[in-house]
Each structure stands twice: as C-alpha cells, then as structure tokens.
Scaffold this motif. Structure first.
Motif, PDB file in Angstrom:
ATOM      1  N   SER A   1      38.229   7.222  13.464  1.00 36.87           N
ATOM      2  CA  SER A   1      36.910   7.259  12.830  1.00 36.87           C
ATOM      3  C   SER A   1      35.886   6.692  13.794  1.00 36.87           C
ATOM      4  O   SER A   1      36.030   5.554  14.255  1.00 36.87           O
ATOM      5  CB  SER A   1      36.904   6.435  11.544  1.00 36.87           C
TER       6      SER A   1
ATOM      7  N   ARG B   1      32.824   4.977   6.959  1.00 36.44           N
ATOM      8  CA  ARG B   1      33.838   5.375   7.938  1.00 36.44           C
ATOM      9  C   ARG B   1      34.356   6.774   7.599  1.00 36.44           C
ATOM     10  O   ARG B   1      35.161   6.944   6.682  1.00 36.44           O
ATOM     11  CB  ARG B   1      35.000   4.387   7.920  1.00 36.44           C
ATOM     12  N   THR B   2      33.902   7.766   8.328  1.00 44.53           N
ATOM     13  CA  THR B   2      34.390   9.125   8.154  1.00 44.53           C
ATOM     14  C   THR B   2      35.617   9.331   9.036  1.00 44.53           C
ATOM     15  O   THR B   2      35.534   9.212  10.263  1.00 44.53           O
ATOM     16  CB  THR B   2      33.314  10.153   8.526  1.00 44.53           C
ATOM     17  N   VAL B   3      36.743   9.606   8.419  1.00 43.75           N
ATOM     18  CA  VAL B   3      37.974   9.836   9.184  1.00 43.75           C
ATOM     19  C   VAL B   3      37.933  11.256   9.734  1.00 43.75           C
ATOM     20  O   VAL B   3      37.773  12.221   8.987  1.00 43.75           O
ATOM     21  CB  VAL B   3      39.209   9.620   8.308  1.00 43.75           C
TER      22      VAL B   3
END
Length: 413
Positions: free
Chosen positions: A237, A220-222
């Motif tokens: 995300s 999960r890339t914010v």
C-alpha cells in the motif's frame, strides 16, 4: 492459533470480523482505504435486519421480469451493458442461478447464516452490552400490490411459527400507516429487527480501539498482495509493504481486484440508493419495517430517522448517485407514506453492494492456508455480518464452525 490477522476493509463486514477475532483474543490490524470507517456501503443502507426473509435475487422468472422492468421508467432494476467481461460473466452466472431449485437451496444457506447472525448479535448485545446504534426488534411486514405475487409468496411460507400470512385489512390493523395504501396482503415476521448500520460500525470501532488488540491503518489502499511458496506474505500500500501472518479480504466489491491465482471472487457491484428523512412530532412513520415487494423498496424507522432504500443498478463501478433514481424513490415514498417524515430535508445516498451471482456470500479458507474471504453479501451485508464474522473467527481459530458451511465456502478458480 493465528498470531495476528490483517483485515482489508473497514465496512460492517470487516469491522465485525475484527470484533469477533478480538473477542477470541487475536490481535488484528485493519486497513481501510478511506479516512473514516463504515462510510461507503455501510453508511446509509436499508437498516432492516431481515433474518427470515433472505431469498436471493436470482430466481425463476426474474430474467423475464427484468426485461419488462427495463422498458419502464420506474423500474426497480436498471442494467447498462458495458464492454466489461466481468459484467457479462457475472450476468451469465446470475441467469444460470435463476431456477426455483437453486433459489431454494441458496435461500436455505442464507437462512442458516442469517439465524446464526441474529444469535451472534444478540450475544454481543447482552454479553458485551454493545448498544448505541438504535437497535429495535420491531418486526417486518413484506407487502404486495400484485395478487399473483402475493399468492406465490404465500405458498412459499413454510415456517408458520415465525411468519404469518395477512390480508390487506389485517396488514392495516397491524400497521395503521398502511390504511389507504393499495396492498393486497403481506407476510409478517414479528422477530425481525432494525438498526443503524453506520452507528453500529462506530460502536464496534470504539470497542476495538478500547480493547488494545486492534490497530487501524486509515487511508491505506491495498494495491497488491504478495505471495510465495503457497502462502500470502505481505500487503502493498503506497509503496510500503506490510508483512502478514493471516489475511482476511473484506473489501466489498473492490475485493476482486486483489485476486490471487487460484482464488475465485465472482463479485459485481449492485448500486442501491437511499433517503434518510427526519421524523418530527407531526409525522406518522410506521413502527414496523415495511418492504414494498412489487416496487422493491424497503422502509425502516431508525431512531428519529426514516430510511427509504431501493434499486438494483447493474451499471459498472461508478458510485455516483443518479438524481433521477433518487427522485423516483422520493416520489414513490411520498405516494405510499406521505406523512412518514420530512422528505424535503432528506439526505441522499448511493452505495455499491458487493454481490455474488447466487446471492450467497463467500466465507472461509482459500487455497492459500493463511488467506481468508468474507465478502459478497450483497444487500444483506448488515443482516449477515455478525454470523459471517463468527464463522470466520472459528475457522481461523481452527474450531468447529457453528453451522454447516455448505454453500458458503469459497471455491477454487
């Protein structure tokens, strides 16, 4: 008390923060951009838990010394100027911190935090029986090739109870692997420790999963932090929103990209490298952790592995390893400790250490009452992680912090 705390970042700082909060009975959600935990800067760092030798990189004379290094092919520091305002701002602040008075003040902040970190890890090991990461209290010896540098370091030793100044012969007597190595002396700290940072991360993750109080959201890339009415409201995300009660940013050098108005995160990545070589029956690796001060190389025996870590590359945000830098580390390690390990089968690594110009991390509250920072630990992330996590958990629980927060608290932009 906080209802649930969201943490961005699954390295050693994020995981220790989660562990400290869960120990306090707080529910945690941790988001990590990668599919595995502790797999970037925490993966193969130097392994030394250097609690009493925590002097910041920024010091008097370092800019001139760095200019000399840049003219050498075997320089421990590499600077590649870029058309990047963030790099120039960071460098200007770093040069501004290169004064003896500032270095000593910042060193005192780091020492205070480091000793808290040592006590915290000891408490977790004893109270929670946290183990399985090759921890040892083996002592550390900082060695010097240059007589002038040794004399300068000797004069700055003020804690004779915990640090000893040794001549060359005494160093070799203490650590026989130093026989024949051209060191003129060293500073010995008996109570320093060593451990496998990646293994530590995996043990923390296992305990957190078993607690039932921590949820991991992997891959999960914010991309954005939403805020309104002076508070953080949600994370974004992959087009999905995650509402938050409290948020901790512990995403290493990428944290600055998540900045909000009024939140200052003066970070820049300092790329470092390491080799990890197997130790066989025929090898003679030092038992002490060794720091070769003049070459800026650290050596540590971690279980049956020999860790060699070095270099400060200020070259931007590209994490890919430079084969020439790794070849230099291997050559210098072989020159110094030829019998330590099987260098032919060494694994190679590069990591981006998130550093502030002063070398002091940012731990604590921001102008948003539910947004907290725990970042900027530079090359001391493993050393300072447990103490930083303990402080942050105390602040979130609105308890009196264990140490004075002077110099550590984030400043407004």
């Amino acid at each position: 008390m906080a209802q649930r705390v969201c943490i961005i970042g699954g390295g050693v700082v994020g995981l220790t923060t989660a562990y400290a909060l869960v120990r306090e009975g707080i529910e945690v959600t941790l988001l990590e951009a990668r599919d595995t935990l502790g797999s970037e800067t925490s993966f193969a760092n130097g392994g030394q838990l250097s609690y009493r030798y925590v002097a910041p990189l920024a010091d008097a004379g370092v800019p001139w010394q760095a200019l000399g290094w840049m003219l050498r092919g075997d320089s421990p520091l590499k600077l590649r100027p870029r058309l990047d305002p963030a790099q120039w701002r960071w460098m200007a602040s770093f040069i501004g911190a290169c004064r003896t008075s500032i270095n000593r003040r910042n060193g005192a902040h780091l020492l205070r935090l480091a000793l808290l970190s040592q006590a915290t890890l000891q408490g977790w090991r004893e109270d929670d029986r946290l183990d399985g990461f090759d921890w040892r209290r083996n002592g550390k010896l900082v060695t010097f090739r240059d007589a002038g540098h040794f004399e300068h370091a000797r004069k700055r030793v003020t804690d004779n109870l915990h640090q000893q100044v040794l001549g060359a012969a005494e160093c070799a007597e203490l650590e026989p692997a130093l026989n024949g190595v051209p060191f003129v002396g060293g500073i010995y700290t008996p109570n320093e420790e060593v451990a496998d940072c990646h293994g530590f991360c995996q043990q923390l993750a296992a305990r957190l999963r078993a607690s039932g109080r921590c949820e991991f959201l992997m891959g999960r890339t914010v991309t954005r932090i939403h805020h309104a009415d002076g508070r953080v409201k949600a994370l974004e995300s992959g087009g999905q929103l995650f509402p938050v009660d409290h948020l901790v940013i512990a995403a290493g050098h990428r944290s600055a990209a998540l900045g909000l108005p009024g939140v200052r995160m003066p970070l820049y990545p300092l790329k470092g490298y390491s080799l990890t070589a197997p130790i066989g029956a025929r090898h003679r690796a030092p038992e002490l952790s060794i720091t070769d001060y003049d070459r800026k190389i650290v050596y540590a025996r971690i279980g049956e592995q020999w860790r060699v870590a070095a270099m400060v590359d200020i070259v931007g945000f590209d994490p890919s390893p430079d084969p020439r830098r790794l070849a230099l580390i291997k050559r210098q390690a072989r020159e110094t400790f030829p019998l330590a390990a099987d260098y032919e089968h060494a694994s190679e690594w590069a990591g981006m250490r998130p550093a502030t110009p002063s070398g002091v991390p940012l731990i604590g509250a921001t102008r948003y009452p539910n947004l907290w920072l725990n970042l900027g630990h530079g090359a001391l992330g493993f050393t300072l992680a447990c103490g930083s996590a303990r402080l942050l958990s105390e602040l979130i629980r609105q308890r009196e912090p264990s140490i004075d927060l002077r110099g550590l608290a984030p400043r407004a932009a």
